[in-house]
Scaffold this motif. Structure first.
Motif, mmCIF file in Angstrom:
data_model
loop_
_atom_site.group_PDB
_atom_site.id
_atom_site.type_symbol
_atom_site.label_atom_id
_atom_site.label_comp_id
_atom_site.label_asym_id
_atom_site.label_seq_id
_atom_site.Cartn_x
_atom_site.Cartn_y
_atom_site.Cartn_z
ATOM 1 N N ASP A 120 0.852 -1.195 0.000
ATOM 2 C CA ASP A 120 0.000 0.000 0.000
ATOM 3 C C ASP A 120 0.886 1.243 0.000
ATOM 4 O O ASP A 120 1.500 1.582 1.007
ATOM 5 N N LYS A 121 0.952 1.915 -1.132
ATOM 6 C CA LYS A 121 1.835 3.081 -1.287
ATOM 7 C C LYS A 121 1.442 4.258 -0.402
ATOM 8 O O LYS A 121 2.213 5.192 -0.235
ATOM 9 N N LYS A 122 0.236 4.217 0.183
ATOM 10 C CA LYS A 122 -0.188 5.299 1.086
ATOM 11 C C LYS A 122 0.442 5.158 2.466
ATOM 12 O O LYS A 122 0.459 6.088 3.242
ATOM 13 N N ILE A 123 0.958 3.980 2.742
ATOM 14 C CA ILE A 123 1.594 3.731 4.039
ATOM 15 C C ILE A 123 3.063 4.122 3.953
ATOM 16 O O ILE A 123 3.796 3.640 3.086
ATOM 17 N N VAL A 124 3.475 4.991 4.847
ATOM 18 C CA VAL A 124 4.879 5.391 4.937
ATOM 19 C C VAL A 124 5.399 4.903 6.282
ATOM 20 O O VAL A 124 4.925 5.346 7.333
#
Length: 164
Positions: free
Chosen positions: A33-37
């Motif tokens: 999930d690219k929204k998770i940093v």
């Protein structure tokens, strides 16, 4: 894929550059999930820090990709019991390229040179662990790695270096 970046040098890491492995370890962590940093401190977890902690021991080996004095990527092997552990004679490989420089062939160059160096060291095989959803899974398959052991989310892959 774009062209391989100009004036790129693949060379052994210098001891003064070992701290670059902190960034590379962080960059190597795959999150679908690219929204998770993830917080940078995540690399301090025991199961991750072992990939770089006290780097420079006898059997540790690392190559970096450098361009115009800037390090862009690294590939390294260690004999550790990590996510890609196979046996005590097989080093585990890790690799990352900085964002903004991926897709330019740097990873391919790093991997090609590393494989040649490992063969020169008379190692029989190398292993790694990769998430099934990570684009790197296809990259490693394309470069001769085969599935060794699969779990629900990740796959340990190996590449034979010397015919036995």
């Amino acid at each position: 894929m774009r062209n391989i970046e100009k004036d790129l040098e693949i060379r052994e890491i210098k001891p003064t550059e070992y701290s670059f492995l902190n960034e590379m370890l962080y960059q190597a962590i795959f999150v679908a999930d690219k929204k998770i940093v993830l917080p940078r401190e995540i690399i301090e977890q025991p199961d991750l820090i072992k990939y770089i902690q006290d780097f420079g021991k006898t059997r540790d080996f690392c190559l970096v990709a450098e361009q115009y004095g800037k390090l862009l990527g690294a590939i390294w092997v260690r004999f550790i019991k990590g996510y890609g552990f196979v046996d005590n004679e097989t080093p585990e490989l890790s690799m990352a390229v900085l964002n903004g420089h991926r897709g330019n062939g740097i990873g391919k160059q790093l991997l090609t040179v590393m494989i040649d160096r490992l063969k020169d060291k008379q190692l029989k095989r190398v292993s790694l662990s990769v998430d099934r959803e990570n684009f790197a899974y296809g990259f490693y398959r394309k470069h001769g790695f085969v599935d060794y052991l699969a779990s629900e989310k990740s796959i340990i892959m190996t590449k034979k270096l010397i015919e036995t």
